[in-house]
Write an enzyme that holds these catalytic residues in place. Structure first.
Site, PDB file in Angstrom:
ATOM      1  CG  ASP A  76      35.512  35.102  48.651  1.00 36.87           C
ATOM      2  OD1 ASP A  76      35.660  33.912  48.312  1.00 36.87           O
ATOM      3  OD2 ASP A  76      36.447  35.834  49.007  1.00 36.87           O
ATOM      4  CB  SER A 108      39.875  33.596  49.132  1.00 32.90           C
ATOM      5  OG  SER A 108      38.531  33.239  48.881  1.00 32.90           O
ATOM      6  CB  SER A 159      50.042  31.829  55.746  1.00 34.68           C
ATOM      7  OG  SER A 159      49.222  32.875  55.222  1.00 34.68           O
TER       8      SER A 159
END
Length: 523
Positions: A13, A63, A269
């Protein structure tokens, strides 16, 4: 499915490919294992930003977007584009949930509160959407002082000192539209925590409901005072802005209180859930608090399937994701990450689905409880590597998905040496897991979801803490496969994996296969 076919998708990541190696922690780190993979195995590059992942042209990836595209096997157009398009075509101003919030405040002579990440970073929110909400409030006839904006300053996906510019831009725009004023400021470190560090969330909640925070006459002064104390946007402590007309609507005109309406305008979210829970859950136990009565709370997108709240832009139903396809065909799969990226390898990779698919196992390793990850750049990578290596030895998975969070999470701190250490920790973890996978007969894809640790410094020498638009790696390890691996985008990874597994690609996946099908199948 053929139980002998197994594949590991390893996601590094934030491991972008640098334009300038001198400012790249990825390039400066000692990463012998990943370097070896580049030397010995077929590889290409992937686009992970902008239109290729369903974002506006030139917008850096993130991400959530990256994992959604990876799992979907296609370009997935993101909420930021859907909302912006609605503003452009006017449908935004007829949105049922948003109009309901404005009319709730107007009908009861109460306040409309607009809260969210206060930047144009485009990762969690965008100021253009806030301006759209101000215009909607004006059209619905709300008074200027009836619309309060609560700014969660960014500094993580934007310049750490960019908040003052955003405040000045907002004030100019609010004056043009004729409604809205900044009522409070707090850094996203407090307002947007996602790791159940409830003490942080509580400080934001107290500011919003009780006005608990340092008082300032104007928001620019409030931010500059924070900078003078060495505290940048992400970490700004709660500050309320005094208002001459503070009692014009309700007893405390800038606070969220009984009968008000709230629009949480973040479209992403994961970092919006905790504060939403504090405001809306009757049985909330994160901290002791008084909950405003008759509060209409609207979210810009669905934050959690368990929330029974009005939503402005419902999620698109993604069918035919990689996990769904493999589950339907009888395959087993593993999803693994530490806390910071757990939602990404589960919810987002599954196209917005919370529940596991049939045959899906999950490994969650808690992230370290530190204020910022430069204090522990290895994070939980060693334990995660141990857990996944053991799982690969103990069970047969058609697909294992593993995310190492370090380059992204440590990259966000802007600490160059810590980011170098993070990349080195990931290199060690990658070696352990890949070797375990290869011992068990797995083929392997090694990729990243977006850039970050590839740029830790701005041209002026200041720390760079945001994501980048960098290309990301795509390395394939498979017995007998010698390439080539064509360049592509994140949405091409799932159909490529299915091809490597000898599986048909469903019609829903319109991403390209980046390897020659006949060579992949024959290997």
């Amino acid at each position: 499915m053929d139980s002998s076919k197994r594949h590991l998708l390893l996601i590094l990541d934030g491991w972008g490919l640098a334009d300038d190696p001198s400012v790249s922690a990825v390039e400066q780190a000692d990463t012998p294992f990943v370097d070896h993979l580049y030397d010995e195995y077929p590889h290409g590059v992937l686009k992970a930003s902008g239109l290729e992942v369903g974002l506006p042209d030139g917008q850096m990836g993130n991400s959530e977007v990256g994992h959604t595209n990876l799992g979907a096997g296609r370009v997935v157009y993101q909420e930021i584009l859907r909302i912006s398009k609605a503003i452009e075509d006017g449908s935004f101003f007829e949105n049922d949930a948003l109009v309901r919030a404005a009319r709730h405040a107007k009908a009861s002579d109460q306040k409309l509160h607009l809260m969210g990440c206060f930047s144009d970073g485009g990762v969690h929110s965008h100021l253009e959407h806030l301006y759209g909400l101000l215009e909607l409030a004006r059209r619905e006839g709300l008074a200027p002082a009836q619309v309060n904006v609560h700014a969660f300053t960014d500094g993580r996906d934007t310049d750490p000192h960019g908040g003052v510019d955003y405040v000045e831009q907002f004030q100019k725009k609010a004056d043009e539209i004729g409604v809205g004023r900044l009522a409070s400021i707090v850094g996203r470190y407090y307002a947007m925590d996602r790791d159940e560090r409830w003490a942080r969330t509580e400080r934001a909640y107290r500011l919003l409901t009780d006005g608990t925070g340092a008082a300032f006459d104007d928001p620019v002064t409030a931010l500059k005072a924070s900078y003078d104390d060495g505290v940048t946007d992400e970490f700004v402590e709660p500050r309320r802005i005094r208002a001459d007309d503070a009692d014009a609507f309700g007893d405390h005109g800038t606070r969220i209180e009984d009968g008000d309406a709230v629009v949480y305008y973040n479209f992403r979210s994961d970092r919006a859930r905790q504060l939403t829970r504090a405001f809306t859950e009757a049985d909330f136990d994160g901290f002791e608090r008084e909950r405003p009565d008759d509060l209409l709370f609207v979210t810009m997108s669905p934050y959690d399937d368990e929330f029974d709240l009005p939503v402005a832009f419902e999620k698109l139903n993604l069918e035919g994701t990689l996990g769904e396809v493999l589950s339907a065909r009888g395959g087993r799969q593993l999803r693994a990450a530490e806390t910071e990226k757990y939602a990404h390898v589960t919810y987002f990779f599954s196209g917005g689905r919370e529940a596991p698919f049939d045959g899906e196992d999950r490994v969650l390793v808690p992230s370290p409880k530190v204020d910022t990850y430069d204090q522990q750049p290895e994070m939980s990578a060693p334990e995660l590597a141990d857990r996944v290596s053991r799982s690969l030895r103990e069970a047969d998975y058609t697909l294992a998905v593993l995310n190492f969070a370090n380059p992204d999470m440590v990259g966000h701190t802007g600490d160059f040496e810590a980011a170098v250490a993070a990349c080195e920790a990931v290199d060690r973890g990658a070696r352990q897991v890949v070797e375990a996978a290869r011992d068990q007969g797995y083929s392997v894809s090694i990729i990243a979801d977006h850039g970050n640790a590839d740029r830790l410094q701005n041209p002026d020498g200041s720390p760079h803490t945001a994501h980048t638009t960098a290309l990301v790696p795509h390395i394939i390890l498979k017995d007998g496969f010698e390439g080539p691996v064509r360049d592509g985008k994140l949405g091409d990874v799932a159909p490529t994996i299915l091809t490597l597994l000898g599986e048909d690609v469903p019609d829903a996946m319109d991403g390209e296969v980046l390897v020659p099908a006949e060579r992949a199948a024959a290997s």
